[in-house]
Design a protein around this motif. Structure first.
Motif, PDB file in Angstrom:
ATOM      1  N   UNK A 263       6.458  -7.602   2.501  1.00 58.56           N
ATOM      2  CA  UNK A 263       5.102  -6.850   1.763  1.00 58.56           C
ATOM      3  C   UNK A 263       3.522  -6.917   2.627  1.00 58.56           C
ATOM      4  N   UNK A 264       3.229  -6.132   2.629  1.00 58.88           N
ATOM      5  CA  UNK A 264       1.612  -5.826   3.265  1.00 58.88           C
ATOM      6  C   UNK A 264       1.108  -5.479   1.974  1.00 58.88           C
ATOM      7  N   UNK A 265       0.830  -4.563   1.001  1.00 58.90           N
ATOM      8  CA  UNK A 265       0.405  -4.953  -0.101  1.00 58.90           C
ATOM      9  C   UNK A 265       0.911  -3.825  -1.143  1.00 58.90           C
ATOM     10  N   UNK A 266      -0.028  -4.118  -2.461  1.00 61.18           N
ATOM     11  CA  UNK A 266       0.451  -2.891  -3.124  1.00 61.18           C
ATOM     12  C   UNK A 266      -0.908  -1.235  -3.129  1.00 61.18           C
ATOM     13  N   UNK A 267       0.021  -0.320  -2.502  1.00 61.92           N
ATOM     14  CA  UNK A 267      -0.557   0.630  -3.079  1.00 61.92           C
ATOM     15  C   UNK A 267      -1.981   1.057  -3.585  1.00 61.92           C
ATOM     16  N   UNK A 268      -3.187   0.958  -3.749  1.00 61.25           N
ATOM     17  CA  UNK A 268      -4.415   1.184  -4.438  1.00 61.25           C
ATOM     18  C   UNK A 268      -4.099   2.207  -5.617  1.00 61.25           C
ATOM     19  N   UNK A 269      -4.403   1.815  -6.864  1.00 62.11           N
ATOM     20  CA  UNK A 269      -4.570   3.377  -7.544  1.00 62.11           C
ATOM     21  C   UNK A 269      -5.960   3.974  -6.880  1.00 62.11           C
ATOM     22  N   UNK A 270      -5.154   5.518  -6.923  1.00 59.19           N
ATOM     23  CA  UNK A 270      -6.141   6.450  -6.459  1.00 59.19           C
ATOM     24  C   UNK A 270      -6.537   6.574  -5.030  1.00 59.19           C
ATOM     25  N   UNK A 271      -5.218   5.920  -4.357  1.00 57.54           N
ATOM     26  CA  UNK A 271      -4.993   5.653  -2.671  1.00 57.54           C
ATOM     27  C   UNK A 271      -4.091   6.564  -2.094  1.00 57.54           C
ATOM     28  N   UNK A 272      -4.209   7.624  -0.746  1.00 55.70           N
ATOM     29  CA  UNK A 272      -3.621   8.145  -0.797  1.00 55.70           C
ATOM     30  C   UNK A 272      -3.649   8.246   0.985  1.00 55.70           C
ATOM     31  N   UNK A 273      -2.252   7.882   1.309  1.00 56.21           N
ATOM     32  CA  UNK A 273      -1.577   6.856   2.899  1.00 56.21           C
ATOM     33  C   UNK A 273      -1.015   8.474   3.454  1.00 56.21           C
ATOM     34  N   UNK A 274      -1.093   8.410   4.806  1.00 52.75           N
ATOM     35  CA  UNK A 274       0.058   8.933   5.471  1.00 52.75           C
ATOM     36  C   UNK A 274      -0.008   8.439   6.434  1.00 52.75           C
TER      37      UNK A 274
END
Ligand code: PRP
Ligand code: GLN
Ligand code: SF4
Ligand code: MG
Length: 523
Positions: A263-274
């Motif tokens: 586990x690296x981290x939670x994807x934050x609320x309001x976050x977009x990843x590519x």
């Protein structure tokens, strides 16, 4: 026919009166040197408890995207041959429980559609609250595309159509945030990706995501890139993991454990990843205003998952311990209503000092979906799932712990079974507050009329389930056990305080009835 994997070969057709239904599980992987379809298969298998109506996997080999999906459990949809045909460097997967749009093949996920530059495959956990408005935008302004054009009726297919609308988004005034893509970027230390152009769907994502209201944890991909986005409230859990040579995305940390990802981290609320060959990039499409679903801590998530840095099993044990302090009663033994009631029952026993025993055996091959009862069939369904152990129960004063009461069907049946098996007294203890309001954010709870606590007080419910006593955990007790700040939780089904406004007339997920403006608080 008996299946080799031990699962039932069919879903018991027990109809239209379900217990709280789960929601969906999403999984994604970027790992060019791995068998991505098999990793995704394991990932969605680990998330099967979140959705058991349909399952699907999409893979990309860099040139084309293939999707394979069908109605049924993960183990029923996929076999070796299907997985062999799904090759590539990236994959996304989904296990669905329908909240918007019927449980039909057309609505299975991942959804597929044109991306503007190629193909877009997308999978969604959550539920949007402005589906009607978004459907108008798609059909009247942008032109139906992809699976919306082919008859899909989910909120998810609309998101796919919107993200694939490219430059038309600018034409209808869906602008980029101030400062454009560069301003939305969260730069990491010594970021090696500065010289890389943003992935193709980043621009469309930054235009579209702020217009989606409600709950969404999304995994999606085009031929070359994997993406993830989480709504600004972070209603549904969503985590990022690291594989030895790649990345994984999952609804729950337990799915990362199972594929060997850390586990690296939670994807934050309001976050977009590519994510692509050059690494991972993060963008912010909206400020974070977290309201994580409290019911994940009570019932939905796997006990071996962590949400908000908190172990789910530990939360449930502490809910049970708090319940023992709030509602003590003299008894000979504490027992659980399996599965989800077990950790709280252990916590109750530890705190009260009353011994814990397994008084009900659960058939391991009957999952959450297999019990979808009418009143008559519900009784049969519960008997199929749970059977009391007479030798343990007979003549005993019992404390029976469950995580929740929705319609009261389970506890009414459990109490009757225990009395038939010779219990002297049955005291029911529930490790969450009464469920009073429907959920619009990804769980198919009943309408208010079907929620037993909406029309009866605790004494009346106690009489209705024929228990000797009944006690519910308080909201404060639940929040304290979750280890979260109450302002960062959604507890709307317990207190009617919806963190995301629900437009009057919004149908309750599952197509049952509609809310009126009196039943919801606008934000
Ligand atoms: O009051 P009701 O309408 O009966 O709904 C509440 C019950 O439904 C859930 O169990 P479920 O059988 O879905 O799954 P579980 O095996 O994970 O406990 C929940 O754990 C309660 O036992
Ligand atoms: N339960 C969910 O997360 C469902 C996702 C989506 N709203 C659907 O109905 O397909
Ligand atoms: S209404 Fe209840 S089930 Fe729905 S997101 Fe909020 S806490 Fe969770
Ligand atoms: Mg249960």
């Amino acid at each position: 026919m008996i299946r080799g994997d031990g699962q039932l070969s069919h879903t018991l057709d027990l109809n239209d009166d379900p217990a709280p239904q789960d929601q969906c599980g999403v999984f994604g992987v970027w790992a060019p040197d791995e068998d991505v379809s098999r990793l995704t298969y394991f990932g969605i298998y680990a998330l099967q408890h979140r959705g058991q109506q349909s399952a699907g996997i999409a893979t990309s080999n860099g040139e084309k995207i293939l999707v394979y999906k069908d109605l049924g459990l993960v183990s029923q949809v996929f076999n070796d041959q299907a997985l062999e045909g799904l090759k590539g460097h990236a994959a996304i997967g989904h296990a669905r429980y329908a909240t918007t749009g019927a449980d039909v093949w057309e609505n299975a996920q991942p959804t597929l559609g044109p991306s503007g530059t190629g193909t877009l495959a997308l999978a969604h956990n959550g539920n949007l609250t402005n589906t009607k408005q978004l459907r108008q935008v798609v059909t009247q302004k942008l032109g139906s595309r992809g699976e919306v054009a082919r008859g899909a009726s989910t909120d998810t297919a609309l998101i796919n159509a919107l993200l694939g609308s490219g430059e038309k988004l600018a034409e209808i005034g869906w602008d980029l945030p101030e400062g454009g893509i560069e301003a939305a970027r969260n730069k990491g230390p010594a970021d090696a990706l500065d010289n890389e152009p943003p992935a193709p769907l980043i621009e469309a994502s930054l235009r579209v995501l702020p217009h989606l209201k409600g709950a969404f944890s999304l995994v999606y991909m085009d031929e070359q890139h994997l993406y993830a986005a989480r709504d600004p409230h972070g209603v549904r859990p969503f985590v990022l993991g690291r594989l030895p040579q790649g990345w994984a995305l999952a609804s729950e940390t337990a799915a990362l454990d199972i594929v060997g990802a850390t586990v690296v981290r939670e994807i934050e609320p309001g976050e977009l990843l590519s994510i692509d060959h050059s690494g991972i990039r993060s963008y912010r499409f909206a400020p974070a205003t977290p309201n994580v679903c409290a019911f994940e801590y009570v019932y939905l998530a796997r006990p071996d998952t962590r949400i908000g840095g908190r172990s789910i099993i530990q939360s449930r044990r502490e809910m049970g311990a708090a319940l023992a302090r709030e509602h003590p009663v003299e008894a000979d033994l504490v027992m659980a209503t399996p599965d989800s009631g077990t950790p709280a029952a252990i916590g109750y026993a530890e705190e009260s000092g009353i011994p814990f025993q397994q008084g009900l055996v659960k058939n391991a091959y009957v999952g959450r979906t297999f019990i979808q009862p009418t009143q008559i069939m519900r009784q049969r369904g519960i008997r199929l799932k749970l059977n009391p152990i007479r030798e343990i129960i007979q003549g005993k004063r019992l404390i029976v712990v469950d995580d929740s009461i929705v319609r009261g069907n389970t506890q009414r049946q459990v109490v009757a079974m225990l009395r038939e098996a010779g219990a002297a007294e049955v005291h029911v203890r529930i490790s969450s507050p009464p469920v009073l309001w429907p959920c619009f954010f990804g769980i198919d709870f009943a309408t208010r009329a079907e929620l037993i606590a909406a029309s009866m007080d605790t004494d009346e419910i106690c009489q209705s389930i024929h228990a000797d006593s009944l006690g519910y955990l308080s909201i404060d007790g639940m929040v304290a056990a979750s280890g979260q700040n109450p302002s960062t939780l959604c507890m709307a089904c317990f207190n009617g305080d919806y963190p995301i406004s629900i437009p009057a007339g919004t149908p309750v997920p599952g197509g049952k009835g509609a809310v009126t403006s009196q039943t919801v608080s606008a934000d």
